[in-house]
Enzyme design. Sequence first.
Site, PDB file in Angstrom:
ATOM      1  N   SER A 135     -34.268   3.127  36.888  1.00 59.61           N
ATOM      2  CA  SER A 135     -34.011   2.075  37.633  1.00 59.61           C
ATOM      3  C   SER A 135     -33.647   0.946  37.717  1.00 59.61           C
ATOM      4  CB  SER A 135     -32.249   2.308  38.052  1.00 59.61           C
ATOM      5  OG  SER A 135     -31.212   0.837  37.897  1.00 59.61           O
ATOM      6  N   HIS A 164     -15.077  25.034  28.385  1.00 60.81           N
ATOM      7  CA  HIS A 164     -14.320  24.454  28.274  1.00 60.81           C
ATOM      8  C   HIS A 164     -14.449  23.231  29.450  1.00 60.81           C
ATOM      9  CE1 HIS A 164     -10.940  26.494  25.477  1.00 60.81           C
ATOM     10  NE2 HIS A 164     -11.383  27.194  26.019  1.00 60.81           N
TER      11      HIS A 164
END
Length: 436
Positions: free
Chosen positions: A281, A159
């Site tokens: 980037s 989870h």
Amino acid sequence: MSEPIWKKSASVAVPEAVMRFLAGQDVVLDRELLPFDIRASRAHARGLARIGLLSDEQAGAIGRELDALSEAFAAGEFVLDDRFEDGHSAIEAWLTARLGETGKRIHAGRSRNDQVAVALRLYLLDRLDRLRDIALAIAEVALARAEREADVALPGHTHLQQAMPSSLGLWWAGHAEAFVDDADLAVRIREHLNASPLGTASGFGVNLALDRDGVAEELDFDRLVVNPQNAQAQRGKAELRALDALSAATGDLRRLAWDLSLFASQEFGFVTVPAAFCTGSSIMPNKHNPDAVELLRALHATVVGARAELESVLSLPSGYQRDLQDTKPPVLRAFARGLEGLALLPGLLGGLSWNVERMASAIRPAQYATDRANELVAEGLSFRDAYRRVGDELDALEARSPADSLAARVSLGGCGRLGLERIRARADALRPAAGD
């Protein structure tokens, strides 16, 4: 475009725009299929010779010209372009230009439906072989790293929450076994598809005693698709089964890529992806983005999209329908992109660098709770009572260590007993024998 081979009357003019629409992407897509179409044509010619429709000399001449076409195509000297309606017409045009009347005989007893069905079947068998080999190469890298890093502690999660101490050995072995499963599925689906449709013509058979078995054997098929109607119905259906195998592998790739995407984040800081698989980037000087991992994660979408296209096209009655032409683009696209991406994975996995200290320090005492509960069970307490007692005494787990937790996990497949030899034995059994 040259005059279509199906044109019957010089007085009927087919508008160029209509021809372009009818041909679709075939002439481009058939560049993938042409080597397989040539191979099947060679076998078909020898089959015609065995039933007396070609002399041995004619079959030999056709075979030599098909070899020449294959070599010219591989060398880039022959280009399958918009001079032709498709790869099938290109083969016939080549043979007719060089052999005259003999070349015109190649189409006896077969349809273009035959040609595309057998070429696609041979293509799928080849791509499934590649998928098997790539999946086994991925598994091999993972198994080798599982052996080397068997005892390196890694926080286990369910989870997306911390669960129990795990290890790189268990993580690597899990992905290794998944890709062995994928290789096994590729082999099984290949066996399912290893049947020749050649000789069923347009879906009704022909009034010639074709040597279907002999041609199938020459093409290394295990058996025939016997019924002509079923041979037509296999179009698209066979591609879907092949995509089942590819989908299994890209699905496992997606899960692995998700793990790496999380582990490589600054919040986890568990792993560094090799610089060769990263970019920066255009605006942020600080960024080091694992772009290859993210694109590999997205790869499964290409396969799912191909399946959706095929399922949509296949809402058809029995017999050949021209709609089936549109089964080629999605399957060729999916295998081209899927195998290209999967082939990058061994290099990526081999270059991963783990932050061992960061992973060990991320393991919290509460993660030892299940270990302690099982120890109490071994001492005679029921599991439910042990579960409750440990839940009330989590602070008592502070002194435990990852190493002790991993070593004690001795159930087969667990961190202390990975069972790598069993996974490797399955992988070895899937590799083709030398000379195959």
